[in-house]
Design a protein around this motif. Structure first.
Motif, mmCIF file in Angstrom:
data_model
loop_
_atom_site.group_PDB
_atom_site.id
_atom_site.type_symbol
_atom_site.label_atom_id
_atom_site.label_comp_id
_atom_site.label_asym_id
_atom_site.label_seq_id
_atom_site.Cartn_x
_atom_site.Cartn_y
_atom_site.Cartn_z
ATOM 1 N N ILE A 1 0.753 -1.007 -0.191
ATOM 2 C CA ILE A 1 0.007 -0.004 -0.057
ATOM 3 C C ILE A 1 0.647 1.070 -0.067
ATOM 4 O O ILE A 1 1.857 1.378 0.488
ATOM 5 N N LYS A 2 0.519 2.243 -0.607
ATOM 6 C CA LYS A 2 1.124 3.594 -0.801
ATOM 7 C C LYS A 2 0.261 4.763 -0.588
ATOM 8 O O LYS A 2 -0.970 4.691 -1.022
ATOM 9 N N LEU A 3 0.897 5.503 0.439
ATOM 10 C CA LEU A 3 0.039 6.717 0.853
ATOM 11 C C LEU A 3 0.152 7.798 -0.434
ATOM 12 O O LEU A 3 1.312 8.188 -0.782
ATOM 13 N N ARG A 4 -0.984 8.334 -0.992
ATOM 14 C CA ARG A 4 -0.797 9.289 -1.953
ATOM 15 C C ARG A 4 -1.533 10.489 -1.535
ATOM 16 O O ARG A 4 -2.640 10.747 -0.926
ATOM 17 N N LEU B 1 -6.728 19.070 -4.723
ATOM 18 C CA LEU B 1 -8.225 19.099 -4.763
ATOM 19 C C LEU B 1 -8.724 19.606 -6.056
ATOM 20 O O LEU B 1 -9.651 19.595 -6.724
ATOM 21 N N ARG B 2 -7.969 20.743 -6.680
ATOM 22 C CA ARG B 2 -8.263 21.496 -7.916
ATOM 23 C C ARG B 2 -7.863 20.833 -9.343
ATOM 24 O O ARG B 2 -8.180 21.244 -10.111
ATOM 25 N N ALA B 3 -6.885 20.053 -9.243
ATOM 26 C CA ALA B 3 -6.224 19.372 -10.486
ATOM 27 C C ALA B 3 -5.792 18.130 -10.263
ATOM 28 O O ALA B 3 -5.473 17.674 -9.330
ATOM 29 N N PRO B 4 -5.791 17.469 -11.526
ATOM 30 C CA PRO B 4 -5.527 15.976 -11.189
ATOM 31 C C PRO B 4 -3.858 15.839 -11.146
ATOM 32 O O PRO B 4 -3.192 15.684 -12.020
ATOM 33 N N GLU B 5 -3.399 16.090 -9.751
ATOM 34 C CA GLU B 5 -1.850 15.929 -9.512
ATOM 35 C C GLU B 5 -1.586 15.063 -8.390
ATOM 36 O O GLU B 5 -2.428 15.204 -7.475
ATOM 37 N N THR B 6 -0.783 14.400 -8.356
ATOM 38 C CA THR B 6 -0.432 13.410 -7.316
ATOM 39 C C THR B 6 1.125 13.039 -7.068
ATOM 40 O O THR B 6 1.684 13.468 -7.873
ATOM 41 N N GLU B 7 1.522 12.725 -5.953
ATOM 42 C CA GLU B 7 2.636 12.128 -5.544
ATOM 43 C C GLU B 7 2.563 11.222 -4.439
ATOM 44 O O GLU B 7 1.529 11.271 -3.556
ATOM 45 N N VAL B 8 3.600 10.335 -4.269
ATOM 46 C CA VAL B 8 3.509 9.403 -3.350
ATOM 47 C C VAL B 8 4.319 9.780 -2.109
ATOM 48 O O VAL B 8 5.431 10.409 -2.111
ATOM 49 N N LEU B 9 3.765 9.528 -1.008
ATOM 50 C CA LEU B 9 4.408 10.102 0.375
ATOM 51 C C LEU B 9 4.858 8.848 1.184
ATOM 52 O O LEU B 9 4.350 7.813 1.036
#
Length: 851
Positions: free
Chosen positions: A479-482, A486-494
């Motif tokens: 499992i990865k925390l991402r 909220l306003r745009a399709p942007e993500t990163e793994v934490l």
């Protein structure tokens, strides 16, 4: 099944009316500082911080040392908060001794004699875990030492004017006859040394290396032994508890008190995160719903647990005093709304459910529990969401809207017709029942079919939300925390990952926010031999990436870089001129000619002190405009990918990238007209942003898009590419490597952008960087070039965390420098990473590595 009584139906809405639900605040500022291991461990494992490992400070006109101090406990707290050694012969100690009848709780000791600077903990209103400011000032003008602790000021006469050099040790130290292993149970942060009211050095103790930490200017290194960095608790999951429960499991969470509830066929388990205790209450009457699709919900104000199942039209209430459920139906029901999402409106007392899976179909109905009719009612909504399950949901701070994110399903709802993972975000208004789509990632966003925890946690202050993700089609996975915007399709793994076994109804995971402990809580469960193994993990809130806390040292002085740069530029110019003289290259039509003068101007910008337009791709995507302002946030995920596509192809191939190729990468599901329209719209937006950066433009040559980067704009990928391609006969290798290290030590290429087309670029640049660094390291002397070798090893680990050659370099150098324990720490970390990746033990022992 027995229905709820009419009386209970009348009071049920009150259970959901939680007036103070969002009053309890959580901190969105990460904890940081250095925590000291004290008498609870053996002497060799106690913590020390040496601010002057290389040379003492010299202060002719006095100085002030300030820091923030926190005690873990106020008993068994004897030890040296800080020991100042002047002229290498005089010790001035801030000593904690709260349990000694002949001493005060805290005081200044000079050459083993008490002074008038003495405190009782009550004087400063000290409490465990409370941060208090401490200031210690040395004045040669008045020959006084002054201590101010939490606003309480005390002074001692002392011939300060005779003191010229000063060394600073927090906790333990091994400096000559002043060595000590007596360490109080404390944490410190924000250490500042001031000389005539000017900051001489400042250590926040936030970003750090493994056993080193640099000051804010990266000019002074401090050595640390046996550190516990508080900020690391925001990057690593801690396994808090595991326990086993029976059939029909459900999980709910009380965020206010930090209590996890788990129910099964036999009873209810409670785990209090504040003290780690777990209790079991056996059911005396009634039962949870006998289906794998049952859900458990906690209602905060009334301390109420609700268990429900949409398909069987059941809602059951738990009585914690009598240990009873109101449901008495014991018939087993096949799951039909399996992994559905649940949420409630605290203002109206209405409970809702959405989605799910069962009988080969995905669901997209919204259900509301009618407390009067005692049944689930299918809502009519304004707008719809494609059918799905294994998505995540969370309620906004106002309590009237719900975010629904991702999941797995199909447009038709039928399992047989093109099931897929969804990466889209919707809102559901619990007042007017309207559904609105906020954004969606483009198709091909992920090479795996990712699905998500049942709940997500919204951080409105930072305009993002957190959710757990894992691949749907793997049994043994992680499992990865991402973090998603909220306003745009942007993500990163934490943070790091959590091991997880997923097998549909036999597994589940969820994510909660504990306001009581300021932690995110991850709960996983999977079936083993007819029972469910539950694991609970926590991480400090807000979570961070590992690179957010890593501190990379400066490998050479600025002056040294200027010398290297001058030689490098001269060699490159000479090489280009000689090549041109011997042979004129053929130039294709409509392809820009490589301009040597452009390279020279470009390289000059690298060391200008004034703000410069910058595009960084190593260590993460970051853009500064021509005035030096960070405009990274203006790039949506699509614009980032579009920009990166054109930029990387332009640097590697002077023609750039064809428009056809561009459309295939970014809009593969669109027809020719739609793809062209999307391309044109986004290129127009990108050109607008490029104008803010400065002299950087997109050129269109015969259906090829190429990025032209002017001399006023610096791009680290372009610089690294030029350095790697520089001819060794024209550019001395030592200059080439030192320039290379300046950029690649920041991190790998676009680590937060995950897309198939980028893999070749990442692999190519990683291999070339590693090969160049390893080849050069073989020519260096372990003793004479120890610092450079450590920099090379750290840079390689950015690209390959289990590179065995880098491990040998790191551990061998540290061992030969006398840092045996630090070398061992690196080795142990490597072995753990190797085991996680390959599921086998690393074959070499520590002695093999350092030999």
């Amino acid at each position: 099944m027995l229905s709820l009584t009419r009386t209970f139906l009348r009071v049920l809405p009150l259970l959901f009316f939680v007036t103070g639900l969002f009053a309890q605040k959580v901190s969105t500022v990460p904890d940081y500082g250095l925590s000291f291991a004290s008498h609870e461990v053996i002497k060799d494992q106690r913590t020390s911080l040496n601010l002057t490992p290389e040379a003492p400070f010299g202060f002719d006109n006095g100085f002030e040392l300030s820091f923030n101090l926190s005690f873990h406990r106020l008993t068994n707290a004897y030890g040296y908060v800080v020991r100042i050694i002047a002229n290498d012969s005089v010790n001035i100690d801030l000593l904690s001794s709260p349990e000694h009848s002949e001493f005060h709780d805290m005081g200044i000791i000079v050459n083993n004699k008490q002074t008038d600077i003495q405190y009782e903990f009550l004087d400063v209103k000290l409490q465990p875990a409370l941060w208090t400011p401490v200031r210690i000032a040395f004045s040669p003008q008045t020959n006084q030492i002054t201590v101010t602790w939490n606003g309480v000021k005390k002074t001692q006469a002392f011939p300060v004017s005779q003191l010229k050099t000063f060394r600073f040790f927090f906790g333990a130290n091994d400096f000559g006859r002043f060595n000590t292993a007596d360490v109080p149970p404390m944490s410190i942060k924000d250490v500042v040394l001031r000389d005539n009211d000017k900051v001489a050095a400042q250590w926040e103790l936030k970003r750090h290396a493994v056993n080193e930490v640099y000051d804010s200017q990266k000019e002074r290194v401090a050595f640390v032994k046996n550190p516990t960095w508080l900020i690391d608790q925001h990057t690593k999951w801690v396994h808090r508890k595991n326990f086993v429960i029976g059939k029909y499991p459900g999980v709910a969470f009380n965020g206010k008190d930090g209590i996890l509830y788990a129910s099964d066929v036999n009873g209810v388990y409670t785990l209090n995160l504040q003290h780690g205790e777990i209790q079991f209450e056996k059911i005396t009457a009634g039962n949870a719903v006998h289906t794998d699709a049952n859900q458990l919900l906690y209602v905060e104000q009334r301390h109420a647990l609700i268990n429900y199942d949409v398909f069987t039209n059941t809602l059951s209430h738990y009585n914690p005093e009598r240990h009873t459920w109101t449901n008495h139906d014991t018939a087993y029901h096949e799951p039909n709304y399996w992994h559905n999402n649940k949420f409630y409106n605290a203002a109206t007392g209405m409970l809702y459910a959405f989605g799910g899976y069962g009988f080969f179909s995905y669901k997209n109905a919204f259900w509301q529990y009618d407390t009067v009719a005692a049944k689930w009612v299918n809502l009519k909504t304004k707008g719809t969401i494609p059918p799905r399950y294994l998505g995540a949901s969370g309620v906004t701070s106002k309590g009237d809207k719900v975010l629904i994110f991702g999941g797995y399903g199909s447009q038709s709802g039928k399992q047989e017709l093109s099931p897929q993972s969804f990466y889209d975000l919707y809102t559901f208004d619990m007042n007017d029942h309207s559904v609105k789509k906020l954004w969606e990632f483009p198709e091909g966003h992920s090479t795996e079919d990712l699905v998500f925890s049942n709940s997500l946690v919204i951080n409105e202050a930072d305009s993002c939300f957190y959710v757990l993700s894992f691949p749907k089609n793997k049994y043994e996975s992680h499992i990865k925390l991402r973090r998603y915007a909220l306003r745009a399709p942007e993500t990163e793994v934490l943070a790091d990952s959590i091991p997880f076994r997923f097998h549909d109804e036999h597994s589940f995971c969820d994510l909660f926010l504990s306001r009581a402990t300021n932690e995110l809580v991850a709960v996983t469960a999977h079936k083993e031999k007819g029972q469910y193994k539950v694991d609970v993990y926590t991480i400090n809130y807000p979570p961070l990436r590992t690179q957010d806390v890593q501190q990379q040292p400066v490998t050479a002085s600025a002056a040294g870089y200027y010398v290297v740069l001058a030689f490098g530029i001269g060699a490159i110019v000479l090489f280009i001129l000689l090549r041109k003289k011997s042979k004129a290259p053929a130039v294709q039509a409509n392809i820009p000619v490589h301009d040597a003068a452009h390279d020279i101007d470009f390289l000059k910008n690298l060391h200008e002190e004034k703000p410069v337009a910058t595009v960084n791709l190593f260590g993460g995507f970051q853009v500064f405009d021509k005035t030096g302002h960070d405009i990274t946030g203006k790039f949506t995920m699509t614009l980032k990918e579009l920009f990166a596509l054109i930029l990387l192809h332009s640097v590697k191939n002077e023609k750039g990238i064809s428009t056809t190729e561009l459309q295939e990468y970014l809009w593969p599901d669109k027809d020719e007209v739609s793809a062209r329209n999307n391309r044109n719209v986004n290129i127009k937006k990108l050109r607008t942003l490029l104008e803010e950066i400065g002299n950087i433009t997109i050129e269109n040559n015969n259906s090829y898009l190429r990025l032209d980067i002017g001399p006023e704009v610096f791009c680290d990928y372009q610089a690294v590419f030029k350095i790697l391609n520089a001819d060794s006969s024209a550019v001395p290798e030592n200059q080439k490597i030192e320039l290379l290290l300046k950029y690649v030590k920041r991190g790998s290429l676009l680590p937060n952008l995950q897309t198939g087309w980028l893999d070749n670029f990442k692999s190519d640049i990683s291999n070339r960087v590693i090969d160049a660094l390893l080849a050069y390291s073989a020519k260096l002397d372990t003793y004479k070039d120890d610092k450079l070798l450590l920099d090379i090893a750290d840079a390689i680990f950015n690209y390959d965390t289990i590179n065995q050659e880098a491990l040998v370099i790191k551990c061998s150098v540290l061992n030969k420098k006398g840092k045996y324990s630090l070398a061992r720490t690196w080795y142990d970390h490597f072995v753990k990473e190797y085991k996680n990746l390959y599921a086998e033990n690393y074959p070499k022992t520590f002695d093999d590595v350092i030999s």
